[in-house]
Design an enzyme around this catalytic site. Structure first.
Site, PDB file in Angstrom:
ATOM      1  N   HIS A 152       0.000  -1.084  -4.923  1.00  0.00           N
ATOM      2  CA  HIS A 152      -1.391  -0.714  -4.578  1.00  0.00           C
ATOM      3  C   HIS A 152      -1.431   1.124  -4.270  1.00  0.00           C
ATOM      4  O   HIS A 152      -1.088   1.491  -2.716  1.00  0.00           O
ATOM      5  CB  HIS A 152      -2.348  -1.371  -3.867  1.00  0.00           C
ATOM      6  CG  HIS A 152      -3.642  -0.592  -3.385  1.00  0.00           C
ATOM      7  ND1 HIS A 152      -4.432  -0.700  -2.912  1.00  0.00           N
ATOM      8  CD2 HIS A 152      -4.001   0.209  -4.404  1.00  0.00           C
ATOM      9  CE1 HIS A 152      -5.680  -0.657  -2.770  1.00  0.00           C
ATOM     10  NE2 HIS A 152      -5.446   0.121  -3.793  1.00  0.00           N
TER      11      HIS A 152
ATOM     12  N   SER B 295      -3.744  -7.855   8.420  1.00  0.00           N
ATOM     13  CA  SER B 295      -3.582  -7.979   9.565  1.00  0.00           C
ATOM     14  C   SER B 295      -3.999  -9.366  10.536  1.00  0.00           C
ATOM     15  O   SER B 295      -3.203  -9.767  11.388  1.00  0.00           O
ATOM     16  CB  SER B 295      -4.637  -6.446  10.522  1.00  0.00           C
ATOM     17  OG  SER B 295      -4.296  -5.145  10.500  1.00  0.00           O
TER      18      SER B 295
ATOM     19  N   GLY C  90      -7.759   3.819   4.055  1.00  0.00           N
ATOM     20  CA  GLY C  90      -7.705   4.591   5.232  1.00  0.00           C
ATOM     21  C   GLY C  90      -8.116   3.966   6.671  1.00  0.00           C
ATOM     22  O   GLY C  90      -8.127   4.444   7.281  1.00  0.00           O
TER      23      GLY C  90
ATOM     24  N   ASP D 275       0.843  -1.532  -0.275  1.00  0.00           N
ATOM     25  CA  ASP D 275       0.129  -0.024   0.270  1.00  0.00           C
ATOM     26  C   ASP D 275       1.263   1.519  -0.107  1.00  0.00           C
ATOM     27  O   ASP D 275       1.699   1.667   0.935  1.00  0.00           O
ATOM     28  CB  ASP D 275      -0.819  -0.583   0.982  1.00  0.00           C
ATOM     29  CG  ASP D 275      -2.528  -1.224   1.027  1.00  0.00           C
ATOM     30  OD1 ASP D 275      -2.871  -0.839   0.353  1.00  0.00           O
ATOM     31  OD2 ASP D 275      -2.040  -1.655   1.935  1.00  0.00           O
TER      32      ASP D 275
ATOM     33  N   ASP E  60     -10.124  -6.250  -0.656  1.00  0.00           N
ATOM     34  CA  ASP E  60      -9.037  -5.736  -0.054  1.00  0.00           C
ATOM     35  C   ASP E  60      -9.637  -4.878   0.878  1.00  0.00           C
ATOM     36  O   ASP E  60     -10.475  -4.126   0.602  1.00  0.00           O
ATOM     37  CB  ASP E  60      -8.198  -4.853  -0.972  1.00  0.00           C
ATOM     38  CG  ASP E  60      -6.991  -3.843  -0.305  1.00  0.00           C
ATOM     39  OD1 ASP E  60      -6.816  -4.413   0.813  1.00  0.00           O
ATOM     40  OD2 ASP E  60      -6.454  -3.213  -0.963  1.00  0.00           O
ATOM     41  N   GLY E  61      -9.164  -5.526   2.422  1.00  0.00           N
ATOM     42  CA  GLY E  61      -9.819  -4.697   3.483  1.00  0.00           C
ATOM     43  C   GLY E  61     -10.118  -5.509   4.227  1.00  0.00           C
ATOM     44  O   GLY E  61     -11.814  -5.855   3.691  1.00  0.00           O
ATOM     45  N   GLY E  62     -10.070  -5.079   5.970  1.00  0.00           N
ATOM     46  CA  GLY E  62     -11.025  -5.959   6.666  1.00  0.00           C
ATOM     47  C   GLY E  62     -11.166  -7.691   6.495  1.00  0.00           C
ATOM     48  O   GLY E  62     -12.332  -8.539   6.625  1.00  0.00           O
TER      49      GLY E  62
END
Length: 235
Positions: free
Chosen positions: A80, A211, A156, A49, A188-190
């Site tokens: 990205h 994460s 973000g 990122d 992408d994300g979570g």
């Protein structure tokens, strides 16, 4: 334009489905070790990122860092660009040796020109969509790219937005109907083990995991296997 060859590391044997490590989820004091861990685990694609503090609040992975990661990682690098004016980064990323550059359609009024520059540089291209951006934003240029990244969080943030699962489903149906089934869809994300099966069923064949991967106490290799099994409905 001929579609670029897409090497994959299937997280589930016999499929093209891939769990992609997102390095930003690692401890910033341990980025070097994290790169070594994903390499040892057999990852062939690493998601970086690149953030400018404008498009998103954070700042991460400048060109010097990208170059260092390139030297340490033998697989493919996906930069990205969560930045304003991605045009300004293309020459530096090419010099750093990235393999794939994913650009937010919201970051530039000239997405076609950016994709053309990537083509001329011999770099595979991707498009990224924020949760609130309609799929029509990539309709005219989707045939030029290797992947479309559907953000499942607002950039973000880490707040997973369930409505993006249907967005992935509609995108997959549209690409398939247009004869563009070779294009990868990345969520992408979570992304977690609990959400992996639903995202895969919707049509995502790449899951960018940050994460949930690097903070797993069992380690990166074990987490990659678990996420792949979860996506296949084996957990």
């Amino acid at each position: 334009m001929t579609a670029p060859a897409v090497p994959t590391t299937p997280a589930v044997p016999g499929t093209d489905f891939t769990v992609v490590p997102g390095l930003f989820g690692a401890d910033p004091l341990e980025y070097g070790r994290a790169v070594a861990d994903v390499s040892a685990a057999g990852a062939e694609l690493l998601h970086l990122d690149v953030m400018d503090g404008v498009f998103v609040p954070d700042v991460s992975f400048g060109l010097k860092a990208v170059g260092a990661i390139r030297a340490a990682f033998g697989g493919r690098l996906d930069a990205h660009l969560q930045v304003a004016r991605p045009e300004a980064y293309l020459d530096g990323l090419a010099a750093a040796g990235v393999d794939l550059v994913t650009v937010h359609v919201e970051g530039t009024p000239h997405i076609g020109r950016v994709l053309r520059e990537l083509e001329r540089s011999g770099i595979a291209a991707g498009l990224a969509l924020n949760p609130g951006t309609p799929l029509s934003a990539v309709e005219e240029v989707a045939h030029l790219v290797e992947q479309v990244v559907v953000m499942a969080v607002n950039p973000g943030t880490s707040d997973f937005l369930p409505y993006t699962v249907d967005k992935i489903r509609r995108l997959r149906a549209d690409l398939d109907a247009r004869g563009l089934g070779h294009i990868r869809i990345a969520a992408d994300g979570g992304v977690t083990a609990e959400r992996a099966a639903g995202l895969r069923a919707a049509g995502a064949d790449r899951l960018v995991v940050a994460s949930a991967l690097f903070k797993d106490p069992a380690g990166v290799a074990s987490a990659l296997r678990s996420l792949g099994a979860a996506a296949a409905g084996l957990l």
